[in-house]
Design a protein around this motif. Structure first.
Motif, PDB file in Angstrom:
ATOM      1  N   ARG A   3       0.335  -5.545  -5.643  1.00 15.36           N
ATOM      2  CA  ARG A   3      -0.324  -4.734  -6.663  1.00 15.36           C
ATOM      3  C   ARG A   3       0.501  -3.519  -7.071  1.00 15.36           C
ATOM      4  N   HIS A   4       1.292  -2.991  -6.147  1.00 16.37           N
ATOM      5  CA  HIS A   4       2.012  -1.742  -6.405  1.00 16.37           C
ATOM      6  C   HIS A   4       3.525  -1.917  -6.341  1.00 16.37           C
ATOM      7  N   ALA A   5       4.005  -2.729  -5.424  1.00 18.77           N
ATOM      8  CA  ALA A   5       5.439  -2.991  -5.329  1.00 18.77           C
ATOM      9  C   ALA A   5       5.845  -4.055  -6.351  1.00 18.77           C
ATOM     10  N   GLU A   6       7.104  -4.030  -6.739  1.00 19.77           N
ATOM     11  CA  GLU A   6       7.629  -5.029  -7.672  1.00 19.77           C
ATOM     12  C   GLU A   6       8.042  -6.274  -6.899  1.00 19.77           C
ATOM     13  N   ALA A   7       7.477  -7.416  -7.245  1.00 19.45           N
ATOM     14  CA  ALA A   7       7.829  -8.681  -6.614  1.00 19.45           C
ATOM     15  C   ALA A   7       9.027  -9.291  -7.342  1.00 19.45           C
ATOM     16  N   LEU A   8      10.134  -9.439  -6.647  1.00 17.60           N
ATOM     17  CA  LEU A   8      11.349  -9.972  -7.252  1.00 17.60           C
ATOM     18  C   LEU A   8      11.428 -11.487  -7.148  1.00 17.60           C
ATOM     19  N   GLY A   9      10.549 -12.082  -6.349  1.00 23.07           N
ATOM     20  CA  GLY A   9      10.610 -13.523  -6.133  1.00 23.07           C
ATOM     21  C   GLY A   9      11.727 -13.886  -5.172  1.00 23.07           C
ATOM     22  N   GLN A  10      11.890 -15.193  -4.980  1.00 25.25           N
ATOM     23  CA  GLN A  10      12.972 -15.665  -4.128  1.00 25.25           C
ATOM     24  C   GLN A  10      14.301 -15.406  -4.817  1.00 25.25           C
ATOM     25  N   VAL A  11      15.213 -14.700  -4.146  1.00 27.05           N
ATOM     26  CA  VAL A  11      16.503 -14.373  -4.759  1.00 27.05           C
ATOM     27  C   VAL A  11      17.617 -15.131  -4.041  1.00 27.05           C
ATOM     28  N   ASP A  12      18.696 -15.416  -4.767  1.00 30.05           N
ATOM     29  CA  ASP A  12      19.835 -16.078  -4.139  1.00 30.05           C
ATOM     30  C   ASP A  12      20.681 -15.042  -3.405  1.00 30.05           C
ATOM     31  N   GLU A  13      21.658 -15.526  -2.664  1.00 35.40           N
ATOM     32  CA  GLU A  13      22.433 -14.632  -1.809  1.00 35.40           C
ATOM     33  C   GLU A  13      23.224 -13.606  -2.612  1.00 35.40           C
ATOM     34  N   SER A  14      23.733 -13.986  -3.757  1.00 32.03           N
ATOM     35  CA  SER A  14      24.493 -13.031  -4.565  1.00 32.03           C
ATOM     36  C   SER A  14      23.600 -11.900  -5.067  1.00 32.03           C
ATOM     37  N   GLN A  58       0.825  -1.209   0.000  1.00 31.27           N
ATOM     38  CA  GLN A  58       0.000   0.000   0.000  1.00 31.27           C
ATOM     39  C   GLN A  58       0.859   1.259   0.000  1.00 31.27           C
ATOM     40  N   ALA A  59       1.949   1.233   0.771  1.00 30.65           N
ATOM     41  CA  ALA A  59       2.841   2.398   0.821  1.00 30.65           C
ATOM     42  C   ALA A  59       3.492   2.659  -0.526  1.00 30.65           C
ATOM     43  N   ALA A  60       3.690   1.606  -1.304  1.00 31.56           N
ATOM     44  CA  ALA A  60       4.319   1.763  -2.617  1.00 31.56           C
ATOM     45  C   ALA A  60       3.509   2.658  -3.538  1.00 31.56           C
ATOM     46  N   ALA A  61       2.211   2.716  -3.328  1.00 30.18           N
ATOM     47  CA  ALA A  61       1.347   3.544  -4.171  1.00 30.18           C
ATOM     48  C   ALA A  61       1.378   5.007  -3.763  1.00 30.18           C
ATOM     49  N   LEU A  62       2.051   5.332  -2.659  1.00 26.03           N
ATOM     50  CA  LEU A  62       1.998   6.679  -2.099  1.00 26.03           C
ATOM     51  C   LEU A  62       3.285   7.465  -2.286  1.00 26.03           C
ATOM     52  N   THR A  63       4.305   6.861  -2.893  1.00 29.93           N
ATOM     53  CA  THR A  63       5.579   7.555  -3.076  1.00 29.93           C
ATOM     54  C   THR A  63       6.065   7.386  -4.503  1.00 29.93           C
ATOM     55  N   ALA A  64       7.007   8.252  -4.886  1.00 30.64           N
ATOM     56  CA  ALA A  64       7.559   8.188  -6.242  1.00 30.64           C
ATOM     57  C   ALA A  64       8.655   7.141  -6.362  1.00 30.64           C
ATOM     58  N   LEU A  65       9.330   6.815  -5.269  1.00 28.22           N
ATOM     59  CA  LEU A  65      10.409   5.837  -5.327  1.00 28.22           C
ATOM     60  C   LEU A  65       9.857   4.439  -5.616  1.00 28.22           C
ATOM     61  N   PRO A  66      10.570   3.641  -6.390  1.00 32.00           N
ATOM     62  CA  PRO A  66      10.123   2.261  -6.624  1.00 32.00           C
ATOM     63  C   PRO A  66      10.279   1.407  -5.366  1.00 32.00           C
ATOM     64  N   PHE A  67       9.294   0.579  -5.111  1.00 33.39           N
ATOM     65  CA  PHE A  67       9.307  -0.367  -3.990  1.00 33.39           C
ATOM     66  C   PHE A  67       9.539  -1.760  -4.558  1.00 33.39           C
ATOM     67  N   ARG A  68      10.455  -2.515  -3.961  1.00 29.86           N
ATOM     68  CA  ARG A  68      10.767  -3.862  -4.433  1.00 29.86           C
ATOM     69  C   ARG A  68      10.733  -4.818  -3.245  1.00 29.86           C
ATOM     70  N   ALA A  69      10.219  -6.002  -3.482  1.00 26.52           N
ATOM     71  CA  ALA A  69      10.084  -7.006  -2.425  1.00 26.52           C
ATOM     72  C   ALA A  69      10.730  -8.309  -2.889  1.00 26.52           C
ATOM     73  N   ALA A  70      11.727  -8.777  -2.139  1.00 27.44           N
ATOM     74  CA  ALA A  70      12.434 -10.010  -2.477  1.00 27.44           C
ATOM     75  C   ALA A  70      12.046 -11.098  -1.493  1.00 27.44           C
ATOM     76  N   GLY A  71      11.605 -12.222  -2.011  1.00 28.70           N
ATOM     77  CA  GLY A  71      11.217 -13.328  -1.144  1.00 28.70           C
ATOM     78  C   GLY A  71      10.078 -14.124  -1.751  1.00 28.70           C
ATOM     79  N   ALA A  72       9.805 -15.243  -1.137  1.00 28.20           N
ATOM     80  CA  ALA A  72       8.741 -16.118  -1.628  1.00 28.20           C
ATOM     81  C   ALA A  72       7.372 -15.523  -1.351  1.00 28.20           C
ATOM     82  N   SER A  73       6.494 -15.593  -2.336  1.00 24.41           N
ATOM     83  CA  SER A  73       5.120 -15.103  -2.185  1.00 24.41           C
ATOM     84  C   SER A  73       4.165 -16.196  -1.733  1.00 24.41           C
ATOM     85  N   GLU A  74       4.609 -17.441  -1.764  1.00 27.25           N
ATOM     86  CA  GLU A  74       3.786 -18.562  -1.324  1.00 27.25           C
ATOM     87  C   GLU A  74       4.573 -19.390  -0.325  1.00 27.25           C
ATOM     88  N   GLY A  75       3.903 -19.812   0.753  1.00 25.70           N
ATOM     89  CA  GLY A  75       4.561 -20.575   1.798  1.00 25.70           C
ATOM     90  C   GLY A  75       4.189 -22.039   1.780  1.00 25.70           C
TER      91      GLY A  75
END
Length: 363
Positions: free
Chosen positions: A240-251, A214-231
């Motif tokens: 809906r507003h932040a970019e989902a990067l999915g599960q990322v490796d350590e590098s 929700q906060a991602a829709a309120l600012t100009a900066l891009p919001f990114r989320a790294a991690g699994a979306s399903e458990g």
């Protein structure tokens, strides 16, 4: 000289895995202790297996046993505990450290230290109201019994230790031994704040990623989320507003943190927060929810915000380079308190106090 043997339980789902590897590496280095790492729940992925293989002397055992929070019945959990007790006996372990209280429900041949990283009862009280549903109530009851059968209890923060004491009616709060982490980056000096980042189990309702979105829709900066979306328990979230990067490796995570983004954790439940520590070590400015754990660990080194509007305002404040640098540097300085070396030293002190004792809670 006979090397002492520690049976350490873990899972490969979240921060417990990272904690376990860092602890195993350090207790082996500081004490020449053999660590048998018993994995419950989903099997480690290839990257995780490589990380475990890089630790000298670590013996990884993929048990295939269910996690306490994904098991279908109390009987499954008790059977898992019994299997671990048998493993402790067959492997010649001198001490067992478990990562979930219910796993103490067995007749272990040696002392058991339970480090509580999270639990369903404290999770529920932090994000829901009313009585626990039946499917969680029996898990709480098993945890209650396990806490009282453990020879020593530990938690990663004083705040969470207090919550455990109050929730389970313990006579004393568990000892607090803060987690530590090996820094992922050397600490870039580039100007922080080019984007906003959160990491972790996005599907976990306790992480409150919906508010981040929700906060991602309120600012100009891009919001990114790294991690699994399903458990593994079926929980899921769609951004809906932040970019989902999915599960990322350590590098990939290291590359993200090296850019010193504004790091946001709106978590409503967080016993410690390894992802916050990783971001702080990289010099990221922190915007954290105003919960007891984060206040305890990061007060004076972070901005605190709970609602989407408050998060957006804090992010806006940190778009100024001076403010971003000030808070990023403060976070990095505070993070030096939390090292795996310090965690291992503390745990070894407690190991030594228990080794050779008869089990207080056996039988």
């Amino acid at each position: 000289m006979i090397r002492r043997r520690l049976l350490l339980t873990t899972d490969a789902v979240g921060g417990v895995w990272t904690y376990s590897l860092d602890l195993a590496r350090e207790v082996a280095a500081q004490d020449d202790m053999v660590v048998l790492l018993a994995v419950l729940g989903p099997a480690p992925n290839a990257e995780q297996l490589d990380a475990a293989a890089a630790i000298p002397g670590l013996q990884l055992i993929d048990t295939g046993l269910p996690l306490d929070w994904t098991a279908g019945s109390a009987e499954e959990v008790r059977a898992a505990a019994n299997a671990l007790a048998l493993l402790a006996e067959q492997s010649g372990a001198d001490l067992v450290q478990i990562h979930a209280p219910a796993l103490a429900l067995a007749s272990y041949p040696v002392p058991v230290i339970t480090v509580v990283h999270s639990c369903v009862a404290t999770w529920w009280s932090a994000i829901r109201s009313g009585s626990l549903p039946a499917d969680l109530a029996w898990r709480r009851d098993l945890a209650t019994e396990g806490l009282r059968r453990s020879d020593l209890l530990a938690a990663p923060s004083r705040s969470f230790a207090t919550a455990l004491r109050d929730t389970y009616g313990l006579k004393h709060a568990p000892i607090d031994v803060p987690n530590g982490r090996v820094p992922l980056t050397a600490g870039s000096e580039i100007a922080p704040g080019g984007f906003v980042l959160t990491t972790g189990r996005l599907w976990d309702e306790g992480k409150n990623i919906a508010t981040f979105d929700q906060a991602a829709a309120l600012t100009a900066l891009p919001f990114r989320a790294a991690g699994a979306s399903e458990g593994p328990n079926g929980a899921a979230i769609q951004l809906r507003h932040a970019e989902a990067l999915g599960q990322v490796d350590e590098s990939t995570l290291t590359a993200l943190l090296s850019k010193r983004p504004i790091f946001v954790s709106p978590a409503r439940y967080e016993p410690f927060g390894l992802s916050v520590l990783e971001a702080a070590q990289a010099g990221c400015p922190l915007v954290l929810s105003d919960i007891p754990t984060f206040r305890e660990l990061w007060d004076g080194a972070a901005l605190f915000a709970d609602t989407a509007e408050q998060i957006a305002a804090a992010v806006e404040r940190l778009t100024g380079e001076d403010e971003a640098r000030r808070f990023g540097d403060a976070a990095r300085t505070r993070a030096t308190r939390f090292s795996p070396q310090a965690t291992a030293r503390a745990m070894l002190t407690h190991y030594n106090s228990l080794l050779g004792r008869e089990r207080r809670a056996a039988a």
